[in-house]
Design a protein around this motif. Structure first.
Motif, PDB file in Angstrom:
ATOM      1  N   ASN A   1      -5.419  15.510 -30.420  1.00  0.00           N
ATOM      2  CA  ASN A   1      -4.126  14.857 -30.645  1.00  0.00           C
ATOM      3  C   ASN A   1      -3.716  13.792 -29.633  1.00  0.00           C
ATOM      4  N   TYR A   2      -4.353  13.777 -28.460  1.00  0.00           N
ATOM      5  CA  TYR A   2      -3.869  12.863 -27.420  1.00  0.00           C
ATOM      6  C   TYR A   2      -4.967  12.019 -26.770  1.00  0.00           C
ATOM      7  N   ILE A   3      -6.188  12.125 -27.260  1.00  0.00           N
ATOM      8  CA  ILE A   3      -7.312  11.380 -26.692  1.00  0.00           C
ATOM      9  C   ILE A   3      -7.762  10.300 -27.671  1.00  0.00           C
ATOM     10  N   ASP A   4      -7.971   9.088 -27.159  1.00  0.00           N
ATOM     11  CA  ASP A   4      -8.425   7.977 -28.008  1.00  0.00           C
ATOM     12  C   ASP A   4      -9.944   7.892 -28.085  1.00  0.00           C
ATOM     13  N   ASP A   5     -10.613   8.351 -27.032  1.00  0.00           N
ATOM     14  CA  ASP A   5     -12.064   8.200 -26.973  1.00  0.00           C
ATOM     15  C   ASP A   5     -12.648   9.279 -26.069  1.00  0.00           C
ATOM     16  N   GLU A   6     -13.866   9.704 -26.372  1.00  0.00           N
ATOM     17  CA  GLU A   6     -14.595  10.652 -25.526  1.00  0.00           C
ATOM     18  C   GLU A   6     -15.894   9.991 -25.093  1.00  0.00           C
TER      19      GLU A   6
ATOM     20  N   LYS B   1      -5.622  24.251 -19.221  1.00  0.00           N
ATOM     21  CA  LYS B   1      -4.483  24.457 -20.110  1.00  0.00           C
ATOM     22  C   LYS B   1      -3.943  23.127 -20.648  1.00  0.00           C
ATOM     23  N   PRO B   2      -3.377  23.143 -21.850  1.00  0.00           N
ATOM     24  CA  PRO B   2      -2.915  21.887 -22.451  1.00  0.00           C
ATOM     25  C   PRO B   2      -1.647  21.297 -21.831  1.00  0.00           C
ATOM     26  N   GLU B   3      -0.697  22.159 -21.404  1.00  0.00           N
ATOM     27  CA  GLU B   3       0.595  21.630 -20.952  1.00  0.00           C
ATOM     28  C   GLU B   3       0.496  20.659 -19.774  1.00  0.00           C
ATOM     29  N   PRO B   4      -0.193  21.031 -18.676  1.00  0.00           N
ATOM     30  CA  PRO B   4      -0.264  20.092 -17.546  1.00  0.00           C
ATOM     31  C   PRO B   4      -0.964  18.783 -17.904  1.00  0.00           C
ATOM     32  N   ILE B   5      -2.005  18.873 -18.734  1.00  0.00           N
ATOM     33  CA  ILE B   5      -2.731  17.661 -19.120  1.00  0.00           C
ATOM     34  C   ILE B   5      -1.844  16.759 -19.970  1.00  0.00           C
ATOM     35  N   TYR B   6      -1.144  17.353 -20.933  1.00  0.00           N
ATOM     36  CA  TYR B   6      -0.241  16.578 -21.789  1.00  0.00           C
ATOM     37  C   TYR B   6       0.810  15.855 -20.948  1.00  0.00           C
ATOM     38  N   LYS B   7       1.418  16.573 -20.019  1.00  0.00           N
ATOM     39  CA  LYS B   7       2.463  15.969 -19.184  1.00  0.00           C
ATOM     40  C   LYS B   7       1.896  14.870 -18.290  1.00  0.00           C
ATOM     41  N   ALA B   8       0.682  15.078 -17.793  1.00  0.00           N
ATOM     42  CA  ALA B   8       0.043  14.063 -16.949  1.00  0.00           C
ATOM     43  C   ALA B   8      -0.230  12.794 -17.754  1.00  0.00           C
ATOM     44  N   ILE B   9      -0.737  12.964 -18.971  1.00  0.00           N
ATOM     45  CA  ILE B   9      -1.004  11.805 -19.835  1.00  0.00           C
ATOM     46  C   ILE B   9       0.289  11.054 -20.140  1.00  0.00           C
ATOM     47  N   GLU B  10       1.316  11.803 -20.546  1.00  0.00           N
ATOM     48  CA  GLU B  10       2.572  11.170 -20.948  1.00  0.00           C
ATOM     49  C   GLU B  10       3.291  10.509 -19.778  1.00  0.00           C
ATOM     50  N   SER B  11       2.982  10.931 -18.564  1.00  0.00           N
ATOM     51  CA  SER B  11       3.640  10.335 -17.393  1.00  0.00           C
ATOM     52  C   SER B  11       3.182   8.903 -17.142  1.00  0.00           C
ATOM     53  N   VAL B  12       2.032   8.535 -17.700  1.00  0.00           N
ATOM     54  CA  VAL B  12       1.495   7.187 -17.457  1.00  0.00           C
ATOM     55  C   VAL B  12       1.188   6.415 -18.739  1.00  0.00           C
ATOM     56  N   ARG B  13       1.202   7.077 -19.879  1.00  0.00           N
ATOM     57  CA  ARG B  13       0.834   6.409 -21.128  1.00  0.00           C
ATOM     58  C   ARG B  13       1.850   5.334 -21.523  1.00  0.00           C
ATOM     59  N   LYS B  14       1.322   4.164 -21.937  1.00  0.00           N
ATOM     60  CA  LYS B  14       2.135   3.069 -22.466  1.00  0.00           C
ATOM     61  C   LYS B  14       1.603   2.703 -23.853  1.00  0.00           C
ATOM     62  N   THR B  15       2.233   1.743 -24.484  1.00  0.00           N
ATOM     63  CA  THR B  15       1.794   1.347 -25.827  1.00  0.00           C
ATOM     64  C   THR B  15       0.403   0.713 -25.807  1.00  0.00           C
ATOM     65  N   ASN B  16       0.013   0.135 -24.653  1.00  0.00           N
ATOM     66  CA  ASN B  16      -1.295  -0.530 -24.569  1.00  0.00           C
ATOM     67  C   ASN B  16      -2.350   0.342 -23.887  1.00  0.00           C
ATOM     68  N   SER B  17      -2.077   1.638 -23.743  1.00  0.00           N
ATOM     69  CA  SER B  17      -3.002   2.527 -23.037  1.00  0.00           C
ATOM     70  C   SER B  17      -4.149   2.973 -23.944  1.00  0.00           C
ATOM     71  N   ARG B  18      -5.305   3.157 -23.343  1.00  0.00           N
ATOM     72  CA  ARG B  18      -6.447   3.768 -24.034  1.00  0.00           C
ATOM     73  C   ARG B  18      -6.826   5.007 -23.229  1.00  0.00           C
TER      74      ARG B  18
END
Length: 245
Positions: free
Chosen positions: A122-127, A63-80
């Protein structure tokens, strides 16, 4: 460098990275590894993170919600943010070098039939894919990426030469290695390696490296811009092989 791994199985990764070179790098604070349990971000009372795919089909989709929240919990401006998936571009040593220069990596480990594509769009920089085969989840892929990236961080290995001579670092397969004893069950170490003549040893290693690459991975040769010395040695190798046919 900081690496956050988003996963359903954090203890699986913690165990692997507590040993050897990566374990020492963590202890020496050359890299910070964090394991983020995606289930912690589920609002379902049973901590479910998957559901049936729209349109039908086998398996479950994360599901998208838990993944989105997990990403946003650690994402910074310099994150990839990297999603580990068989659909991604194939991993290579050159990509490992590129990632080793990043300040912050977020590795997302998929599972089941994959993740909701709205996260990918929308939230992934690279695969990234580690090869043309299917694994149960992204954790093993994360192990491969972390190991190959962390060992390139300055100070992790005792000497820069330790990885510069290895297979794939310079685009070629590594030359054969030998150690004591000098004779093992009648099989001897090549004389040139015992000669003490560093120039001859270097020439032998280049020859062996080019020969192995040409015979086993000619596709790598095609990607390289060989210098004049390497071209000359490669021509000698081709002549030798053609003579043996």
């Amino acid at each position: 460098m900081k690496i956050d791994i988003l996963t359903l199985f954090p203890t699986m990764l913690e165990e692997v990275f507590s040993y050897s070179i990566i374990g020492r790098a963590i202890k020496d604070k050359l890299v910070e590894l964090n394991y983020i349990n995606i289930r912690d971000f589920s609002e379902d009372k049973h901590k479910r993170v998957d559901d049936y795919p729209f349109g039908g089909g086998p398996g479950m989709v994360m599901k998208p919600e838990p993944i989105y929240k997990a990403i946003e919990s650690v994402r910074k401006t310099n994150s990839r943010v990297i999603y580990l998936t068989p659909k991604g571009r194939v991993y290579s040593q050159s990509l490992a070098k590129e990632l080793s220069k990043e300040q912050h990596l977020i590795l997302l480990c998929g599972h089941y039939e994959g993740i909701d594509n709205r996260i990918v769009e929308n939230y992934i920089d690279d695969e990234i894919s580690i090869g043309d085969y299917v694994l149960t989840g992204g954790e093993i892929s994360a192990m491969v990426v972390v190991d190959s990236v962390v060992r390139l961080i300055p100070g992790v290995l005792s000497s820069e030469e330790s990885f510069k001579e290895e297979s794939h670092y310079n685009g070629l397969l590594e030359y054969p290695q030998y150690t004591r004893p000098r004779v093992f069950r009648g099989y001897e170490v090549p004389d040139v390696l015992l000669s003490g003549n560093h120039k001859k040893i270097e020439e032998w290693r280049l020859y062996q490296s080019l020969k192995l690459t040409y015979m086993r991975r000619p596709d790598l040769i095609d990607k390289l811009e060989l210098n004049e010395k390497q071209k000359k040695v490669l021509n000698e190798i081709k002549k030798e092989i053609n003579t043996q046919k």
